[in-house]
Write a protein that holds these residues in place. Structure first.
Motif, PDB file in Angstrom:
ATOM      1  N   LEU A  78       0.586  -1.112  -0.148  1.00 49.57           N
ATOM      2  CA  LEU A  78       0.487  -0.395  -0.429  1.00 49.57           C
ATOM      3  C   LEU A  78       0.810   0.769   0.216  1.00 49.57           C
ATOM      4  CD1 LEU A  78      -2.221  -1.310   2.577  1.00 49.57           C
ATOM      5  CD2 LEU A  78      -2.874  -1.240   0.162  1.00 49.57           C
ATOM      6  N   GLY A  79       0.636   2.267  -1.215  1.00 42.11           N
ATOM      7  CA  GLY A  79       0.840   3.469  -1.042  1.00 42.11           C
ATOM      8  C   GLY A  79       1.058   4.622  -0.375  1.00 42.11           C
ATOM      9  N   PRO A  80       0.793   5.900  -0.157  1.00 38.93           N
ATOM     10  CA  PRO A  80       0.876   6.730   0.923  1.00 38.93           C
ATOM     11  C   PRO A  80      -0.613   6.847   1.026  1.00 38.93           C
ATOM     12  CG  PRO A  80       2.689   7.562  -0.977  1.00 38.93           C
ATOM     13  CD  PRO A  80       1.872   6.183  -1.040  1.00 38.93           C
ATOM     14  N   THR A  81      -0.907   7.266   2.272  1.00 41.37           N
ATOM     15  CA  THR A  81      -2.210   7.735   2.107  1.00 41.37           C
ATOM     16  C   THR A  81      -2.862   8.941   2.523  1.00 41.37           C
ATOM     17  OG1 THR A  81      -2.145   5.778   3.846  1.00 41.37           O
ATOM     18  CG2 THR A  81      -3.901   7.651   4.780  1.00 41.37           C
ATOM     19  N   LYS A  82      -4.094   9.802   1.203  1.00 42.09           N
ATOM     20  CA  LYS A  82      -4.562  10.358   1.476  1.00 42.09           C
ATOM     21  C   LYS A  82      -6.607  10.261   2.238  1.00 42.09           C
ATOM     22  CE  LYS A  82      -2.077  13.305  -1.097  1.00 42.09           C
ATOM     23  NZ  LYS A  82      -1.583  14.519  -1.252  1.00 42.09           N
ATOM     24  N   ARG A  83      -6.736  11.874   3.078  1.00 43.51           N
ATOM     25  CA  ARG A  83      -8.116  11.417   3.608  1.00 43.51           C
ATOM     26  C   ARG A  83      -9.031  12.441   3.596  1.00 43.51           C
ATOM     27  NH1 ARG A  83     -10.119  12.400   8.654  1.00 43.51           N
ATOM     28  NH2 ARG A  83     -10.966  11.498   9.355  1.00 43.51           N
ATOM     29  N   ILE A  84      -9.767  11.993   3.323  1.00 44.48           N
ATOM     30  CA  ILE A  84     -10.969  12.495   3.143  1.00 44.48           C
ATOM     31  C   ILE A  84     -12.066  13.028   4.311  1.00 44.48           C
ATOM     32  CG2 ILE A  84     -12.805  11.801   2.215  1.00 44.48           C
ATOM     33  CD1 ILE A  84     -12.791  14.275  -0.006  1.00 44.48           C
ATOM     34  N   ASP A  85     -11.996  13.993   5.068  1.00 44.79           N
ATOM     35  CA  ASP A  85     -12.822  13.884   5.876  1.00 44.79           C
ATOM     36  C   ASP A  85     -14.302  14.460   5.843  1.00 44.79           C
ATOM     37  OD1 ASP A  85     -12.979  17.167   5.951  1.00 44.79           O
ATOM     38  OD2 ASP A  85     -11.834  16.802   7.403  1.00 44.79           O
ATOM     39  N   ASP A  86     -15.790  14.052   6.499  1.00 44.82           N
ATOM     40  CA  ASP A  86     -16.260  14.870   6.398  1.00 44.82           C
ATOM     41  C   ASP A  86     -17.391  15.960   5.704  1.00 44.82           C
ATOM     42  OD1 ASP A  86     -15.954  15.813   8.763  1.00 44.82           O
ATOM     43  OD2 ASP A  86     -17.680  14.890   9.395  1.00 44.82           O
ATOM     44  N   ALA A  87     -16.110  16.990   6.118  1.00 45.02           N
ATOM     45  CA  ALA A  87     -16.199  18.431   5.096  1.00 45.02           C
ATOM     46  C   ALA A  87     -16.152  18.226   4.367  1.00 45.02           C
ATOM     47  CB  ALA A  87     -15.915  19.606   6.479  1.00 45.02           C
TER      48      ALA A  87
ATOM     49  N   ARG B  15     -12.237  18.092   3.437  1.00 43.97           N
ATOM     50  CA  ARG B  15     -10.744  18.533   3.280  1.00 43.97           C
ATOM     51  C   ARG B  15     -10.248  16.761   3.151  1.00 43.97           C
ATOM     52  NH1 ARG B  15     -12.505  21.211   7.357  1.00 43.97           N
ATOM     53  NH2 ARG B  15     -12.372  18.890   9.184  1.00 43.97           N
ATOM     54  N   VAL B  16      -9.098  17.175   1.816  1.00 43.33           N
ATOM     55  CA  VAL B  16      -8.575  15.906   1.975  1.00 43.33           C
ATOM     56  C   VAL B  16      -7.181  17.016   2.723  1.00 43.33           C
ATOM     57  CG1 VAL B  16      -7.189  14.481   0.074  1.00 43.33           C
ATOM     58  CG2 VAL B  16      -9.698  16.025  -0.113  1.00 43.33           C
ATOM     59  N   THR B  17      -6.070  15.554   3.040  1.00 41.57           N
ATOM     60  CA  THR B  17      -5.497  15.613   4.128  1.00 41.57           C
ATOM     61  C   THR B  17      -4.578  14.699   3.472  1.00 41.57           C
ATOM     62  OG1 THR B  17      -5.987  15.086   5.806  1.00 41.57           O
ATOM     63  CG2 THR B  17      -6.319  17.092   5.864  1.00 41.57           C
ATOM     64  N   ASP B  18      -2.836  14.442   3.796  1.00 42.00           N
ATOM     65  CA  ASP B  18      -1.816  13.519   3.747  1.00 42.00           C
ATOM     66  C   ASP B  18      -2.343  12.894   5.340  1.00 42.00           C
ATOM     67  OD1 ASP B  18      -1.030  14.193   1.214  1.00 42.00           O
ATOM     68  OD2 ASP B  18       0.636  15.352   1.712  1.00 42.00           O
ATOM     69  N   GLY B  19      -1.911  11.718   5.120  1.00 46.84           N
ATOM     70  CA  GLY B  19      -2.234  10.633   6.522  1.00 46.84           C
ATOM     71  C   GLY B  19      -0.753   9.693   6.556  1.00 46.84           C
ATOM     72  N   VAL B  20      -0.121   9.209   7.351  1.00 44.66           N
ATOM     73  CA  VAL B  20       0.388   8.214   7.825  1.00 44.66           C
ATOM     74  C   VAL B  20      -0.274   7.014   8.727  1.00 44.66           C
ATOM     75  CG1 VAL B  20       2.571   7.665   9.207  1.00 44.66           C
ATOM     76  CG2 VAL B  20       2.253   9.679   7.998  1.00 44.66           C
TER      77      VAL B  20
END
Length: 116
Positions: A57-66, A68-73
């Motif tokens: 699995l590669g790098p993580t992107k997360r989208i929240d309920d608002a 917003r897309v952020t990088d994650g670990v």
């Protein structure tokens, strides 16, 4: 036969990963070569229960309920889908797996795949 998602975990700030990164590139390459061969042997030995070999699995992107897309670990590093008679049996398939014995993975989270 029930299906299970297996997700290998690795703490990228943990001692096993730090020890891996402390090795020289040549040492890492040598160990990785042995690890890949061991993983292939494990997969061949368990081919009858592997439904989907998955992969890294590669790098993580997360989208929240608002929105917003952020990088994650996170700890997620490799996945596959297997079948087994029980949840316990599915988990036991990974006892001594090369990702934990050779590579710096620390565990495998195994969960049933629900539905059809």
């Amino acid at each position: 036969m029930p299906r299970y998602l297996a997700v290998f975990t690795m703490d990228k700030a943990g001692p096993k990963f730090r020890a891996w990164k402390a090795m020289s590139e040549a040492q890492q390459a040598e160990k990785a070569e042995a690890g890949v061969a061991a993983v292939k042997a494990w997969e061949a030995a368990h081919a009858d229960v592997i439904l989907y070999a998955g992969g890294p699995l590669g790098p993580t992107k997360r989208i929240d309920d608002a929105g917003r897309v952020t990088d994650g670990v996170n700890l997620l590093t490799v996945f596959m889908v297997v079948q087994a008679d029980s949840h316990e049996a599915a988990a036991r398939l990974f006892d001594g797996h090369p990702h934990m014995a050779i590579f710096p993975c620390e565990g495998v989270e195994v969960m049933p795949v629900l539905g059809d």
